[in-house]
Design an enzyme around this catalytic site. Structure first.
Site, PDB file in Angstrom:
ATOM      1  N   GLU A 111       0.520  -1.202   0.066  1.00  7.53           N
ATOM      2  CA  GLU A 111      -0.036   0.101  -0.052  1.00  7.53           C
ATOM      3  C   GLU A 111       0.943   1.273   0.074  1.00  7.53           C
ATOM      4  O   GLU A 111       1.020   2.134   0.987  1.00  7.53           O
ATOM      5  CB  GLU A 111      -0.826  -0.075   1.237  1.00  7.53           C
ATOM      6  CG  GLU A 111      -1.785  -1.146   1.402  1.00  7.53           C
ATOM      7  CD  GLU A 111      -2.936  -0.974   2.307  1.00  7.53           C
ATOM      8  OE1 GLU A 111      -2.963   0.045   3.046  1.00  7.53           O
ATOM      9  OE2 GLU A 111      -3.948  -2.011   2.220  1.00  7.53           O
ATOM     10  N   GLU A 120      -5.131  -8.870   0.694  1.00  9.22           N
ATOM     11  CA  GLU A 120      -5.762  -8.524   2.204  1.00  9.22           C
ATOM     12  C   GLU A 120      -7.339  -8.050   2.145  1.00  9.22           C
ATOM     13  O   GLU A 120      -7.746  -7.145   1.108  1.00  9.22           O
ATOM     14  CB  GLU A 120      -5.172  -7.060   2.543  1.00  9.22           C
ATOM     15  CG  GLU A 120      -4.026  -7.120   3.627  1.00  9.22           C
ATOM     16  CD  GLU A 120      -3.588  -5.949   4.158  1.00  9.22           C
ATOM     17  OE1 GLU A 120      -4.290  -4.976   4.485  1.00  9.22           O
ATOM     18  OE2 GLU A 120      -2.452  -5.603   4.254  1.00  9.22           O
TER      19      GLU A 120
HETATM   20  C1  GCO Z   1      -3.343  -1.561   5.692  1.00 10.13           C
HETATM   21  C2  GCO Z   1      -2.368  -2.551   5.998  1.00 10.13           C
HETATM   22  C3  GCO Z   1      -2.723  -3.392   7.484  1.00 10.13           C
HETATM   23  C4  GCO Z   1      -3.714  -3.068   8.106  1.00 10.13           C
HETATM   24  C5  GCO Z   1      -5.114  -3.685   7.706  1.00 10.13           C
HETATM   25  C6  GCO Z   1      -6.323  -2.882   8.565  1.00 10.13           C
HETATM   26  O1  GCO Z   1      -4.095  -1.885   4.788  1.00 10.13           O
HETATM   27  O2  GCO Z   1      -3.458  -0.572   6.526  1.00 10.13           O
HETATM   28  O3  GCO Z   1      -1.840  -3.379   4.980  1.00 10.13           O
HETATM   29  O4  GCO Z   1      -1.353  -3.248   7.831  1.00 10.13           O
HETATM   30  O5  GCO Z   1      -3.698  -3.601   9.328  1.00 10.13           O
HETATM   31  O6  GCO Z   1      -5.213  -3.095   6.315  1.00 10.13           O
HETATM   32  O7  GCO Z   1      -6.062  -1.687   8.527  1.00 10.13           O
END
Ligand code: GCO
Length: 476
Positions: free
Chosen positions: A198, A387
């Site tokens: 990200e 994710e």
């Molecule tokens: C993000 C990260 C994760 C977060 C998850 C929940 O997307 O911020 O990859 O580290 O913990 O997405 O927010």
């Protein structure tokens, strides 16, 4: 008609039926979906990140990261919590990976802590750090859990931040050196790599809004960080490809959200376009050779100040897969006084859908929409959901966590992934965020995303009902 016949029929009808595929997916004889519906080569796993689960923040020669530094700064984190211990994966990796095996989890996505292997960010390698990740990888393989590595999940060595961090164009060389060490150390056993987690999040939250490490504000920090991160996309991909030419599947991951204009009013569409350009297109389009989406977000012209002669040719990289990380939708309303975006996201409270413990709207259709948006890029060959998951206030009841809302969230989002797949889109994997409750950045331990509960006080693990469901789901 059996379920399998129904699915075959829905796949055939999918293209031409009058019914929206989403409804078809809902109409499956038994509302439940099965892993086998996604095909036998579909990749299933859970995701974590070094800083969020490892702890051992200064163990065995590890250097300070910007997140160690940020969390140790009073007032930055919910209740002054830190990830000094987190889920103590640094010491509990063997039992946790054995638990993944017991839960039938075929793959584990985790990140490497840059300052654990290069305490000063460059130069002297900390062999104990290398040894730790070798033990994690070997334990994964011993348990038939495929290790998927994210090279960078936000934890830049503090020593590099003190030299300018992502603002300093030298980060391109620092990152190349770091990725090369990862490839040489782990590439003989690790086949699946992601360059970033990200980039929009770590540049936007860390260098524009200041809510995440290193806590920098303003466009003067944000724009150089964006361009240097884009350059690192290219150099990271090329380094992995050069060192692991025959074995590595190389991807990267983006936080993405389907965007809609509030009430579909034309007056809100410019703000929607701006939001889409910044939050969805900013990093994917340069790596596809399309350059920055300046036409749809004029403020991006500021990036020209940082683009040097020859950069255009170094920004693209032919990734084997693109990881999408989708949690919620963005409904955008015009607000000209907002810098750059001239708009704001409408509060989920006004959208009429339930929300998670993060206040994020639960809108599974947005997963389908955003997969379609990224699949429409000719250069995107393969999409993996790297994710997806949800935070809900888990309650320990007689040693159990009955988190039906989290199970339903995952099922409903998976149905939308299946809907896209049934339309012929090459979406080939899904990782639950997260394997275990962990440190949620500036929110600390308050939000729980795990399908395994972690009692931080005593580091006991309890498989939640969602984890039990996922284990059964993966068997079918
Ligand atoms: C993000 C990260 C994760 C977060 C998850 C929940 O997307 O911020 O990859 O580290 O913990 O997405 O927010």
């Amino acid at each position: 008609m059996t379920r399998e016949e129904w699915l075959r029929l829905s796949a055939i009808l999918g293209a031409g039926t009058m019914l929206p595929m989403g409804l078809l997916a809902e109409m499956l004889p038994d509302n439940e979906i099965r892993a086998s519906d996604f095909g036998k080569n579909f990749i299933w796993g859970t995701a974590t990140a070094a800083y969020q689960i490892e702890g051992g923040w200064n163990a065995d020669g590890k250097g300070e990261s910007i997140w160690d530094h940020f969390a140790h700064t009073p007032g930055k984190i919910h209740k002054h919590q830190t990830a000094d211990v987190a889920a103590d994966f640094y010491h509990k990796y063997e039992s946790d990976i054995a638990l993944m095996k017991q839960m039938n989890i075929p793959a584990s996505r985790f990140s490497i802590g840059w300052s654990r292997i290069l305490p000063n960010g460059t130069g002297q390698v900390n062999q104990k750090g290398i040894d730790y990740y070798n033990r994690v990888i070997d334990t994964c393989l011993k348990n038939n859990v495929d290790p998927w590595i994210t090279c960078y999940h936000w934890d830049l060595p503090q020593a590099l931040e003190e030299k300018g961090g992502w603002k300093n164009r030298a980060v391109i060389g620092w990152f190349e050196e770091y990725v090369a060490i990862c490839a040489k150390s782990f590439g003989d056993r690790v086949k699946n790599w992601m360059v970033f987690n990200e980039p929009m999040a770590f540049t936007g939250l860390g260098y524009m809004l200041g809510s995440n490490a290193p806590g920098k504000f303003g466009f003067g920090n944000f724009f150089p960080a964006v361009h240097n991160a884009t350059m690192c996309h290219g150099v990271g991909g090329r380094t992995l490809r050069h060192l692991l030419p025959k074995t590595a599947q190389i991807g990267t991951t983006f936080s993405v959200s389907h965007t809609e204009a509030w009430k579909n009013l034309p007056k809100n569409d410019k703000a929607r376009r701006y939001s889409d350009a910044l939050f969805n297109r900013l990093f994917i389009e340069p790596i596809l050779g399309m350059g920055y989406p300046v036409k749809d977000l004029p403020a991006l012209r500021r990036l020209d100040d940082y683009i040097l002669q020859g950069d255009e040719a170094l920004m693209p990289f032919d990734f084997d897969f693109i990881g999408l990380q989708n949690y919620f939708r963005a409904v955008v309303k015009s607000m000209p006084i907002i810098p750059m975006l001239h708009g704001i996201n409408v509060s989920p409270k006004k959208l009429g859908n339930p929300t998670t413990d993060m206040g994020w709207e639960i809108y599974p259709e947005g997963m389908y929409d955003i997969i379609k948006q990224f699949a429409a890029y000719p250069g995107v060959k393969n999409i993996i959901i790297t994710e997806n998951g949800a935070a809900f206030p888990d309650k320990l009841e007689n040693g159990q966590i009955h988190d039906a809302a989290r199970t339903k969230y995952i099922q409903d989002y998976l149905k939308q992934v299946l809907r896209a797949k049934k339309e012929g889109i090459n979406v080939s994997g899904y990782f639950v965020w997260s394997f275990i409750d962990n440190f949620e950045w500036d929110s600390g331990y308050k939000p729980r995303f795990g399908i395994v509960y972690n009692d931080v006080a005593n580091q006991n693990r309890i498989v939640k009902d969602s984890g039990k469901w996922f284990a059964e789901f993966l068997k079918k």
